[in-house]
Design an enzyme around this catalytic site. Structure first.
Site, short mmCIF file in Angstrom:
data_model
loop_
_atom_site.label_atom_id
_atom_site.label_comp_id
_atom_site.label_asym_id
_atom_site.label_seq_id
_atom_site.Cartn_x
_atom_site.Cartn_y
_atom_site.Cartn_z
N GLU A 1 0.85 -1.19 0.00
CA GLU A 1 0.00 0.00 0.00
C GLU A 1 0.88 1.25 0.00
O GLU A 1 1.95 1.27 0.63
CB GLU A 1 -0.86 -0.03 1.27
CG GLU A 1 -1.67 1.21 1.54
CD GLU A 1 -2.29 1.20 2.94
OE1 GLU A 1 -3.36 1.81 3.10
OE2 GLU A 1 -1.72 0.58 3.86
N LYS B 1 -9.59 1.62 -1.88
CA LYS B 1 -9.80 1.11 -0.53
C LYS B 1 -11.17 1.52 0.02
O LYS B 1 -11.52 2.69 0.04
CB LYS B 1 -8.68 1.63 0.37
CG LYS B 1 -8.66 1.06 1.79
CD LYS B 1 -7.42 1.56 2.50
CE LYS B 1 -7.28 1.03 3.90
NZ LYS B 1 -6.02 1.53 4.55
N CYS C 1 -4.92 -3.11 2.95
CA CYS C 1 -4.66 -2.94 4.37
C CYS C 1 -5.86 -3.33 5.24
O CYS C 1 -6.17 -4.49 5.40
CB CYS C 1 -4.20 -1.51 4.64
SG CYS C 1 -3.43 -1.30 6.27
#
Length: 326
Positions: A48, A125, A175
């Site tokens: 990320e 995300k 994540c």
């Protein structure tokens, strides 16, 4: 022997300091790609926000002051060497970065890039942790909710040619998404075979109020990835930014996991490191035909609460003499 074998590499990166430019990060990424190629890798997964420090730890009152952290186009002049290396080496890659769209929207984004340099798939995300305003109580800020908006692309999966294995069902998350089983299941319902995810996770939970001890940080990360892979019969590549970045420790421990939930390879340093595993994609079929045969065993008529409700609610109260709760 299965003909659907894919050699995947997790390209863990050591810290990228705030003062370092994209040229430093990209040069390191090219070196990692070359090392992965020498070890037979056909796809490389980077972390990320792989091009910069984890900038959400820094507070800017004016968002425009943070614009230099974002990519406005891919490839850019700074990232072109990575795309060139992929074409030269014939290798696909996953890249996490901060994206600012032409309309001015900001996302924490990842792309999957074919060896030709063509972007195959984009993911933004969805599960943003942290907070939006400066928190004086914290030793380090986690301002993802300030610098990004929740992703608007869902959890897409695409079937794309990757290496000698031929077409592979690939998907991505970033994540904190790994901690949410809904993210894995949405991709599992699309028969995902390879989930690529990058993370920049601190060794200390700055919001820790007794919930998560230091020694459990890595355990919870691995648990989430291993469970997601097992419950959705897929391979997972979880790749960290690691080490002490701008004085803040990121825990590393990148892993490659198989559909049985087993860790096939794990990074052991807090620096730039390549780990490689050969994935027999036919292993995904076993779970899909048996315990996780969704067509036979799922009961979505009982799952409505998952999409109808955001926060948790207390259950009904039972009192003696009222009979069985229904």
């Amino acid at each position: 022997m299965s003909s659907r074998r894919l050699v995947v590499a997790a390209a863990q990166m050591g810290p990228i300091q705030k003062a370092e430019g994209r040229d430093v990060a990209v040069a390191r990424m090219v070196a990692l790609m070359e090392k992965a190629a020498r070890r037979g890798a056909e796809v490389v997964v980077y972390p990320e926000l792989a091009l910069t420090t984890f900038f959400p730890r820094w507070y800017h009152e004016n968002l425009a002051e943070a614009d230099h952290w974002y990519e406005h186009a891919l490839p850019s002049n700074e990232t072109a060497p990575l795309f060139d290396a992929a074409r030269r080496l014939g290798i696909a890659f996953h890249l996490g970065y901060a994206e600012k769209t032409p309309e001015g929207r900001r996302f924490n984004t990842a792309v999957f890039v074919h060896p030709s340099g063509e972007v195959v798939l984009k993911y933004r995300k969805v599960h943003l942790p942290g907070h939006a305003e400066y928190d004086p109580v914290r030793k380090a800020q986690h301002l993802e909710k300030r610098y990004f908006e929740p992703g608007n692309l869902g959890f897409p999966v695409v079937r794309a040619p990757v290496g000698a294995a031929g077409p592979v069902n690939v998907g991505m998350m970033i994540c904190n998404d790994r901690r949410w089983p809904e993210a894995w299941r949405v991709m599992g319902l699309q028969q995902v075979e390879l989930v690529m995810l990058g993370y920049n996770t601190p060794s200390l939970n700055m919001e820790n109020r007794g919930f998560e001890a230091h020694h459990l940080r890595v355990a919870h990360s691995h648990l989430s990835i291993q469970a997601g892979c097992y419950q959705n019969a897929c391979f997972g590549v979880g790749v960290a930014k690691a080490g002490t970045e701008d004085g803040h420790e990121l825990f590393g421990h990148s892993i490659i996991v198989n559909p049985q939930g087993e860790i096939m390879a794990q990074a052991t340093s807090w620096d730039d490191e390549v780990i490689v595993a050969e994935c027999d994609l036919d292993m995904c079929e076993l779970g899909r035909r048996t315990i996780f045969d969704f067509a036979r065993h799922r009961r979505p008529e009982h799952y409505g609460r998952i999409t109808a409700q955001v926060g948790s609610e207390p259950p009904a109260i039972w009192t003696p003499g009222t009979g069985m709760a229904e």
